[in-house]
Design an enzyme around this catalytic site. Sequence first.
Site, PDB file in Angstrom:
ATOM      1  N   HIS A   1      36.789  54.172  44.016  1.00 42.53           N
ATOM      2  CA  HIS A   1      38.000  53.515  44.510  1.00 42.53           C
ATOM      3  C   HIS A   1      38.099  53.612  46.028  1.00 42.53           C
ATOM      4  CE1 HIS A   1      40.155  57.319  45.348  1.00 42.53           C
ATOM      5  NE2 HIS A   1      39.551  57.784  44.255  1.00 42.53           N
TER       6      HIS A   1
ATOM      7  N   CYS B   1      36.926  61.839  41.726  1.00 41.12           N
ATOM      8  CA  CYS B   1      36.567  60.436  41.896  1.00 41.12           C
ATOM      9  C   CYS B   1      35.753  60.235  43.169  1.00 41.12           C
ATOM     10  CB  CYS B   1      37.821  59.573  41.927  1.00 41.12           C
ATOM     11  SG  CYS B   1      38.724  59.575  40.355  1.00 41.12           S
TER      12      CYS B   1
END
Length: 256
Positions: free
Chosen positions: A216, A232
């Site tokens: 992301h 992440c």
Amino acid sequence: MRELPQGLTPPRNGDAIETDHHLSRRAILSGAGALALLSAAGCSTSGDGGMPALQLDNTVTGSVPPMRPAISVDKNITSADVMYAALTDNGFNVPEVPYLKVKPEFRRQIVVDTTGEAPGTIVVHLKERMLYLVQPGGDAIRYGVGIGKDGFRWSGRANIQYGREWPTWTPPPEMIQRKPELVKWQGGQPGGLTNPLGARALYIYQDGKDTGYRIHGSPEWWSIGQAMSSGCVRLINQDIIDLYSRVSKKNPVVVM
């Protein structure tokens, strides 16, 4: 180039050269010129009667490996001031990134692919803090990334199941337990400039199940190259917008 024998000196004032036979100045110069031309051509004198013979030397040519074609050109891989300029995306004004504060190796660029993976594969090297999108023809687009801190990292082979633009971020329950102030977002934080998922998110699934890990964007450009997320893989917002535009459904992902 070969040198003339040390014993041979140029004539002075038009005088003849004294050798075993008396030769004229013109003959000496003609012979020297021919020898110089043969030397310049990489040739040697050999054969019966001392006659010059052409001998091609393949040593140098044969030792040079074949040249690899130059890396590809992409209109979205350009100078850093263009790639990281401010932009408007889906109504959000993404601020420019002070790219001079980002190490050059972490800026978007095309490199020779060293992953050995098939084109279209996303390869994340945790140790390098790099993400590679493998291209046809032996290239890869490389992006700098931030990764999860110790205890929050995942590795393996999976696929991108789907993606979202300006996604909603919902902190998992265990994160809310660690940071109670996030309880206000237990129903989801709307997409926006302060959203931790940034401008885009790619959702990683393994064997049809959500791994909980994402690739992301992030408004925190200074975190690129660091290990500080909750597992992440984060990119500069301008970079995730670029990566997202190149990824189709089900792209393979390798995190190593």
